[in-house]
Design an enzyme around this catalytic site. Structure first.
Site, short mmCIF file in Angstrom:
data_model
loop_
_atom_site.label_atom_id
_atom_site.label_comp_id
_atom_site.label_asym_id
_atom_site.label_seq_id
_atom_site.Cartn_x
_atom_site.Cartn_y
_atom_site.Cartn_z
N GLU A 122 63.32 -16.81 84.66
CA GLU A 122 64.14 -16.79 85.69
C GLU A 122 63.13 -16.83 86.94
O GLU A 122 62.15 -16.18 86.96
CB GLU A 122 65.01 -15.73 85.65
N CYS A 175 60.99 -16.31 94.39
CA CYS A 175 60.55 -15.36 93.64
C CYS A 175 60.30 -16.06 92.37
O CYS A 175 61.13 -16.48 91.76
CB CYS A 175 61.28 -13.96 93.49
N CYS A 189 57.49 -9.16 79.40
CA CYS A 189 56.42 -8.34 79.83
C CYS A 189 56.23 -7.15 79.22
O CYS A 189 56.88 -6.82 78.45
CB CYS A 189 57.04 -7.95 81.17
N CYS A 194 58.01 -0.66 81.90
CA CYS A 194 58.73 0.28 83.02
C CYS A 194 59.97 0.58 82.57
O CYS A 194 60.75 -0.57 82.36
CB CYS A 194 58.37 -0.34 84.45
N CYS A 207 63.32 -1.39 84.49
CA CYS A 207 63.20 -2.90 84.78
C CYS A 207 63.42 -3.56 83.49
O CYS A 207 63.20 -3.13 82.41
CB CYS A 207 61.65 -3.29 84.88
N SER A 251 53.52 -1.67 93.02
CA SER A 251 54.62 -0.84 92.75
C SER A 251 54.27 0.37 92.36
O SER A 251 53.98 0.79 91.21
CB SER A 251 55.12 -1.59 91.17
N CYS A 263 65.36 -7.22 92.48
CA CYS A 263 64.25 -6.75 91.64
C CYS A 263 64.70 -5.96 90.41
O CYS A 263 65.50 -5.02 90.56
CB CYS A 263 63.72 -5.60 92.78
N1 SAH Z 1 55.02 -6.55 87.27
C1 SAH Z 1 55.04 -6.77 88.44
C2 SAH Z 1 55.97 -7.63 89.31
C3 SAH Z 1 57.48 -7.48 89.16
S1 SAH Z 1 57.91 -7.21 90.86
C4 SAH Z 1 55.18 -5.25 89.30
O1 SAH Z 1 55.38 -4.40 88.60
O2 SAH Z 1 55.19 -5.41 90.47
C5 SAH Z 1 59.47 -6.74 90.67
C6 SAH Z 1 59.43 -5.33 91.46
O3 SAH Z 1 60.89 -4.75 91.11
C7 SAH Z 1 58.39 -4.25 91.05
O4 SAH Z 1 58.15 -3.59 92.20
C8 SAH Z 1 59.42 -3.46 90.08
O5 SAH Z 1 58.88 -2.21 89.86
C9 SAH Z 1 60.52 -3.48 90.70
N2 SAH Z 1 61.68 -3.12 89.78
C10 SAH Z 1 61.63 -3.06 88.54
N3 SAH Z 1 63.13 -2.55 88.17
C11 SAH Z 1 63.76 -2.36 89.26
C12 SAH Z 1 65.09 -1.93 89.38
N4 SAH Z 1 66.09 -1.58 88.41
N5 SAH Z 1 65.73 -1.70 90.80
C13 SAH Z 1 64.65 -1.77 91.81
N6 SAH Z 1 63.47 -2.66 91.58
C14 SAH Z 1 62.89 -2.70 90.39
#
Ligand code: SAH
Length: 341
Positions: free
Chosen positions: A92, A105, A112, A116, A119, A213, A332
């Site tokens: 996506e 984006c 992945c 986390c 996510c 992050s 995000c």
């Molecule tokens: N793997 C990389 C790229 C993903 S960026 C990273 O972790 O940075 C996407 C961003 O959205 C990251 O900061 C991630 O932690 C955040 N994110 C993930 N799940 C989320 C959620 N449920 N609500 C808000 N932000 C979230």
């Protein structure tokens, strides 16, 4: 399988073409067609003779990223795309229009493996890395669908530093002055914190913006929600970010997903301040976006502002990131490598 050529540097293309007995300037023509005109079909390279086009078609191909579905947000200008790759895998990507800043984006992997908890992108694990051709084509397909893109955030599905080699080559290629010529400053790479790769990236001389992050200011909490936290301590992360700033002179931003009652307490204000005060950084507060598998709440807007104000009062440069496209699961952490659910 024919060799795909949309992820090759000009030098590589020249070498490949030389081996096939073509003149050097042919590689330049094809490179320009791919990266300046965004052409991914030899038949459309009308500056080449018909014979040459069909010869090239016999020998080479292009990795394709095909739009399967487009979702258009009703609450803002965000559009989310479901793309399929040549092997049928799904990724996506998102387009966001902030007026003069038109941002995409992009995803860096199919799935992945960082795991986390909050996510959606991690829920099916890692399938595979995106290749350089696919990363390039992902951007160009978005550009064919939306004009005047001038900002790329690598914040879609995947951990970009877990696909390090391809990521670096992709950035080199997309910033190549003879091709797409995007400025390094208009690229932001977001990582969950692969410390050794942050040092590598700093030394690479690419000078893209780095977003980390962080999300939690103490190791215990971070480890609970982010498995990578067990491998690298927050202190190591901060050191790596300091190094990044020192080497690249680019300000690092810290992303902080605010989960109500979990990481927006006074102790978190205290810990963040202890960690980051006096540094040339920016904290991006992201209210938790809902995903089905994570049973926590986002803070009320008053609680979010309150948290931000406490950080500001402690001289930490913090702003709230407005969620984009939440009605189409484009915000995000809401991107997945499959069709809906
Ligand atoms: N793997 C990389 C790229 C993903 S960026 C990273 O972790 O940075 C996407 C961003 O959205 C990251 O900061 C991630 O932690 C955040 N994110 C993930 N799940 C989320 C959620 N449920 N609500 C808000 N932000 C979230």
């Amino acid at each position: 399988m024919k060799e795909t050529i949309n992820g090759k540097t000009l030098e590589e293309l020249e070498e490949i073409f030389a081996k096939e007995g073509y003149k050097k300037f042919r590689a330049k023509q094809v490179f320009r067609q791919i990266h300046v005109n965004k052409v991914n079909d030899f038949d459309k390279m009308t500056d080449l003779s018909k014979d040459l086009r069909s010869e090239l078609k016999e020998k080479f191909s292009f990795a394709k990223v095909k739009k399967e579905e487009e979702f258009i947000s009703q609450i803002d200008t965000t559009k989310k795309y479901l793309f399929s790759l040549d092997d049928g895998n799904i990724i996506e990507a998102v387009f966001m229009d902030y007026g003069s800043r038109k941002t995409i984006c992009i995803s860096s992997q199919v799935g992945c493996r960082m795991g986390c908890e909050f996510c959606a992108s991690s829920k099916n694990g890692l399938v595979r890395n995106l290749t350089v051709d696919e990363l390039i084509e992902e951007v160009y397909e978005l550009e064919r669908l939306n004009q005047d893109i001038n900002n790329i955030v690598i914040m879609g599905i995947g951990e970009p530093l877990d696909n390090y080699e391809n990521m670096v080559k992709f950035i080199e290629l997309i910033t190549d002055q003879k091709g797409r010529n995007l400025s390094h400053r208009s690229i932001t790479l977001s990582t969950s914190g692969l410390v050794p790769r942050i040092y590598d990236l700093a030394d690479q001389g690419l000078d893209v913006n780095l977003a980390l992050s962080l999300h939690y200011a103490d190791d215990e909490k971070r480890q609970k929600f982010m498995p990578i936290g067990k491998k690298y301590k927050i202190s190591q992360l901060i050191k790596a970010c300091d190094y990044y700033l020192e080497k690249t002179k680019r300000r690092v931003s810290f992303e902080y997903v605010v989960i109500d009652g979990v990481n927006n307490k006074d102790e978190d204000v205290y810990n963040l301040t202890r960690l980051l005060r006096g540094k040339n950084i920016h904290i991006n507060l992201i209210p938790l976006n809902p995903i089905e598998e994570f049973d926590y709440k986002k803070p009320k807007s008053s609680a979010l502002k309150d948290f931000r104000d406490k950080l500001l009062a402690n001289k930490l440069n913090a702003t709230i990131r407005k969620p984009m496209g939440s009605d189409i699961d484009a915000s995000c952490g809401q991107l997945r490598n499959n069709y809906g659910r």
